[in-house]
Design a protein around this motif. Structure first.
Motif, PDB file in Angstrom:
ATOM      1  N   TRP A   1       0.821  -1.220   0.000  1.00 59.45           N
ATOM      2  CA  TRP A   1       0.000   0.000   0.000  1.00 59.45           C
ATOM      3  C   TRP A   1       0.851   1.265   0.000  1.00 59.45           C
ATOM      4  O   TRP A   1       0.389   2.317  -0.428  1.00 59.45           O
ATOM      5  CB  TRP A   1      -0.946  -0.015   1.199  1.00 59.45           C
ATOM      6  CG  TRP A   1      -1.991  -1.069   1.097  1.00 59.45           C
ATOM      7  CD1 TRP A   1      -2.481  -1.634  -0.052  1.00 59.45           C
ATOM      8  CD2 TRP A   1      -2.668  -1.734   2.177  1.00 59.45           C
ATOM      9  NE1 TRP A   1      -3.417  -2.605   0.239  1.00 59.45           N
ATOM     10  CE2 TRP A   1      -3.550  -2.692   1.604  1.00 59.45           C
ATOM     11  CE3 TRP A   1      -2.613  -1.617   3.563  1.00 59.45           C
ATOM     12  CZ2 TRP A   1      -4.374  -3.502   2.366  1.00 59.45           C
ATOM     13  CZ3 TRP A   1      -3.432  -2.439   4.332  1.00 59.45           C
ATOM     14  CH2 TRP A   1      -4.294  -3.362   3.748  1.00 59.45           C
TER      15      TRP A   1
ATOM     16  N   GLY B   1       1.002   1.242  -3.746  1.00 56.23           N
ATOM     17  CA  GLY B   1      -0.275   1.169  -4.440  1.00 56.23           C
ATOM     18  C   GLY B   1      -1.220   2.320  -4.174  1.00 56.23           C
ATOM     19  O   GLY B   1      -2.186   2.509  -4.930  1.00 56.23           O
ATOM     20  N   LEU B   2      -0.982   3.094  -3.132  1.00 54.12           N
ATOM     21  CA  LEU B   2      -1.851   4.235  -2.827  1.00 54.12           C
ATOM     22  C   LEU B   2      -1.303   5.557  -3.352  1.00 54.12           C
ATOM     23  O   LEU B   2      -1.842   6.620  -3.045  1.00 54.12           O
ATOM     24  CB  LEU B   2      -2.070   4.334  -1.310  1.00 54.12           C
ATOM     25  CG  LEU B   2      -2.822   3.148  -0.676  1.00 54.12           C
ATOM     26  CD1 LEU B   2      -2.954   3.334   0.823  1.00 54.12           C
ATOM     27  CD2 LEU B   2      -4.189   2.961  -1.319  1.00 54.12           C
ATOM     28  N   GLN B   3      -0.236   5.492  -4.153  1.00 52.64           N
ATOM     29  CA  GLN B   3       0.321   6.701  -4.762  1.00 52.64           C
ATOM     30  C   GLN B   3      -0.347   6.919  -6.124  1.00 52.64           C
ATOM     31  O   GLN B   3       0.007   6.276  -7.111  1.00 52.64           O
ATOM     32  CB  GLN B   3       1.832   6.600  -4.908  1.00 52.64           C
ATOM     33  CG  GLN B   3       2.562   6.530  -3.569  1.00 52.64           C
ATOM     34  CD  GLN B   3       4.049   6.744  -3.708  1.00 52.64           C
ATOM     35  OE1 GLN B   3       4.488   7.573  -4.493  1.00 52.64           O
ATOM     36  NE2 GLN B   3       4.829   6.009  -2.940  1.00 52.64           N
ATOM     37  N   ILE B   4      -1.312   7.829  -6.145  1.00 58.39           N
ATOM     38  CA  ILE B   4      -2.138   8.028  -7.324  1.00 58.39           C
ATOM     39  C   ILE B   4      -1.316   8.443  -8.545  1.00 58.39           C
ATOM     40  O   ILE B   4      -1.626   8.086  -9.680  1.00 58.39           O
ATOM     41  CB  ILE B   4      -3.224   9.083  -7.027  1.00 58.39           C
ATOM     42  CG1 ILE B   4      -4.110   8.609  -5.870  1.00 58.39           C
ATOM     43  CG2 ILE B   4      -4.083   9.362  -8.254  1.00 58.39           C
ATOM     44  CD1 ILE B   4      -5.129   9.628  -5.416  1.00 58.39           C
TER      45      ILE B   4
ATOM     46  N   TRP C   1       2.177   2.511  -9.848  1.00 63.48           N
ATOM     47  CA  TRP C   1       1.878   1.499  -8.826  1.00 63.48           C
ATOM     48  C   TRP C   1       0.408   1.536  -8.409  1.00 63.48           C
ATOM     49  O   TRP C   1      -0.045   0.659  -7.692  1.00 63.48           O
ATOM     50  CB  TRP C   1       2.732   1.742  -7.580  1.00 63.48           C
ATOM     51  CG  TRP C   1       4.198   1.805  -7.801  1.00 63.48           C
ATOM     52  CD1 TRP C   1       4.957   0.922  -8.513  1.00 63.48           C
ATOM     53  CD2 TRP C   1       5.101   2.805  -7.305  1.00 63.48           C
ATOM     54  NE1 TRP C   1       6.270   1.305  -8.480  1.00 63.48           N
ATOM     55  CE2 TRP C   1       6.392   2.462  -7.751  1.00 63.48           C
ATOM     56  CE3 TRP C   1       4.942   3.940  -6.518  1.00 63.48           C
ATOM     57  CZ2 TRP C   1       7.513   3.214  -7.437  1.00 63.48           C
ATOM     58  CZ3 TRP C   1       6.061   4.703  -6.206  1.00 63.48           C
ATOM     59  CH2 TRP C   1       7.322   4.341  -6.669  1.00 63.48           C
ATOM     60  N   TYR C   2      -0.317   2.586  -8.817  1.00 67.41           N
ATOM     61  CA  TYR C   2      -1.685   2.815  -8.333  1.00 67.41           C
ATOM     62  C   TYR C   2      -2.634   1.761  -8.900  1.00 67.41           C
ATOM     63  O   TYR C   2      -3.219   1.923  -9.965  1.00 67.41           O
ATOM     64  CB  TYR C   2      -2.147   4.220  -8.724  1.00 67.41           C
ATOM     65  CG  TYR C   2      -3.476   4.628  -8.124  1.00 67.41           C
ATOM     66  CD1 TYR C   2      -3.650   4.665  -6.750  1.00 67.41           C
ATOM     67  CD2 TYR C   2      -4.547   4.990  -8.932  1.00 67.41           C
ATOM     68  CE1 TYR C   2      -4.858   5.054  -6.200  1.00 67.41           C
ATOM     69  CE2 TYR C   2      -5.757   5.378  -8.391  1.00 67.41           C
ATOM     70  CZ  TYR C   2      -5.911   5.413  -7.021  1.00 67.41           C
ATOM     71  OH  TYR C   2      -7.112   5.787  -6.474  1.00 67.41           O
ATOM     72  N   THR C   3      -2.765   0.657  -8.172  1.00 57.45           N
ATOM     73  CA  THR C   3      -3.632  -0.438  -8.589  1.00 57.45           C
ATOM     74  C   THR C   3      -4.058  -1.233  -7.364  1.00 57.45           C
ATOM     75  O   THR C   3      -3.270  -1.422  -6.426  1.00 57.45           O
ATOM     76  CB  THR C   3      -2.926  -1.372  -9.596  1.00 57.45           C
ATOM     77  OG1 THR C   3      -3.718  -2.554  -9.785  1.00 57.45           O
ATOM     78  CG2 THR C   3      -1.547  -1.773  -9.117  1.00 57.45           C
TER      79      THR C   3
ATOM     80  N   LYS D   1       1.595   7.572  -9.536  1.00 60.65           N
ATOM     81  CA  LYS D   1       2.558   6.603 -10.047  1.00 60.65           C
ATOM     82  C   LYS D   1       1.858   5.408 -10.677  1.00 60.65           C
ATOM     83  O   LYS D   1       0.672   5.159 -10.444  1.00 60.65           O
ATOM     84  CB  LYS D   1       3.471   6.119  -8.911  1.00 60.65           C
ATOM     85  CG  LYS D   1       4.380   7.202  -8.325  1.00 60.65           C
ATOM     86  CD  LYS D   1       5.442   7.645  -9.317  1.00 60.65           C
ATOM     87  CE  LYS D   1       6.420   8.619  -8.674  1.00 60.65           C
ATOM     88  NZ  LYS D   1       7.450   9.075  -9.627  1.00 60.65           N
TER      89      LYS D   1
END
Length: 382
Positions: free
Chosen positions: A170, A173-176, A180-182, A178
């Motif tokens: 997270w 994944g919580l970096q909108i 990684w945002y999934t 980038k």
């Protein structure tokens, strides 16, 4: 247990490497993170990649040890002690890499005095501390033979093992802004942690058996290798789901996929897909191969290297194309400005290469935890 001459020699070599790493870390403290290859364009480097890698490696040991009690898999009880030790030293390494990446270690106390409870970084600090505490308690109870306490603790340890890898995911994944945002980032982290952690455990068990420290048994080794094949298949499925979403026409992260498939991070991506997933699965899916120690170790080494490559392409792909719409780029800092006659220099592509300081510190941490593992195994494994 008395340490052999070879063991003492190995510890001496590891201590020397660790001392060099400490020296490099002290130099970094004096010079700042400018001694690393990180920059405004690539704000996370080798330390964070190793942090992700070692958090994952810590999974296999505790999951195997906890499963013995939670799911009544009695045969796993035999390897519980070396498994917990492996998990414990790996999570310690992960924690050290976080502290090293902070740079200003003197201000680490601010985590306690000014916590930001909305930050996944704080969540990760809390869950890693809990995870380490559980590992220590589990080892103490196992050594004392307190099976009731182990059974109770295992009910907490297993979900915590899943949680620690989810929280780490997270952070990314919580970096909108980038790639990684999934929502599938946490399952991907958990799956790769399970296969890399179990692969490392199998390697250590074979090595311990080779040196006459611990006898695992062919049946148990084959059983764990079969479980590893399942983990590899699950990991491959999650990666396939994410790649399909990225490649589908109109996908928001098509540029990242192009870097992974044929750009700067493509060697790491394809090594992980072919050598880290496909080849090990094809080896371990056959029961005959699972009874061969050499083939099991080969598959496990490929899995561990593959997951390391995954951490590389997963982390650095997101930094290649900066999210700077409407801006001239990302400032490359005062050093580049000085070289250009005082004019600020703007970068449009993120670049990174680890310096000798970073490599020495990483080698020092690995040497330190390897030495700790040797000492703990000689002390507690029978």
């Amino acid at each position: 247990m008395e340490l052999s001459t070879k063991t003492k020699g190995a510890l001496g070599v590891l201590a020397t490497i660790a001392a060099v790493g400490v020296g490099a870390w002290v130099y970094q403290q004096v010079m700042g993170l400018g001694a690393t290859g990180m920059s405004n364009a690539t704000s996370w480097g080798l330390y964070i990649a190793m942090f992700m890698f070692f958090v994952g490696l810590s999974a296999g040991g505790l999951i195997v040890a906890s499963s013995a009690s939670v799911f009544n898999i009695e045969k796993y009880e035999r390897v519980a002690v070396p498994a917990v030790i492996c998990s414990m030293v790996c999570i310690c390494a992960a924690g050290m890499f976080v502290l090293i990446d902070l740079g200003g270690i003197a201000r680490v106390w601010r985590i306690a005095t000014g916590p930001n409870f909305s930050s996944p970084l704080l969540w990760d600090v809390c869950v890693i501390t809990l995870y380490l505490t559980i590992n220590i308690l589990d080892l103490v109870f196992l050594v004392r033979g307190n099976h009731r306490a182990v059974a109770v603790l295992s009910r907490v340890a297993l979900p915590t093992a899943i949680l620690v890898h989810s929280v780490t995911a997270w952070i990314f994944g919580l970096q909108i802004a980038k790639t990684w945002y999934t929502a599938i980032m946490a399952p991907i982290f958990v799956a790769s942690a399970c296969d890399s952690g179990l692969a490392l455990l199998l390697i250590t068990l074979v090595v311990l058996e080779r040196f006459g420290v611990f006898e695992t048994g062919a049946e148990l080794l084959a059983s764990l290798a079969g479980l590893l094949a399942v983990f590899i298949a699950v990991d491959a499925f999650f990666i396939g789901c994410e790649l399909l979403t990225m490649a589908y026409p109109g996908g928001a992260h098509a540029h990242a996929l192009s870097h992974m498939a044929g750009g700067a991070t493509s060697p790491f991506f394809w090594f992980e897909i072919v050598c880290g997933l496909l080849v090990p699965f094809l080896v371990l899916v056959f029961s005959k191969n699972r009874r061969s120690k050499k083939r099991v170790v080969l598959a496990c080494v490929l899995v561990v290297l593959g997951v390391f490559c995954k951490r590389i392409w997963l982390l650095f792909t997101a930094f290649i194309t900066p999210n700077v719409q409407g801006a001239p780029g990302i400032s490359l800092g005062t050093q580049h400005a000085a070289l250009s006659g005082g004019r600020d220099v703007w970068g449009l592509v993120g670049t990174y290469a680890p310096t000798f300081v970073e490599i020495a510190i990483v080698a020092g941490v690995i040497a330190l935890v390897a030495a700790a593992y040797i000492v703990l195994v000689n002390r507690f494994v029978r």
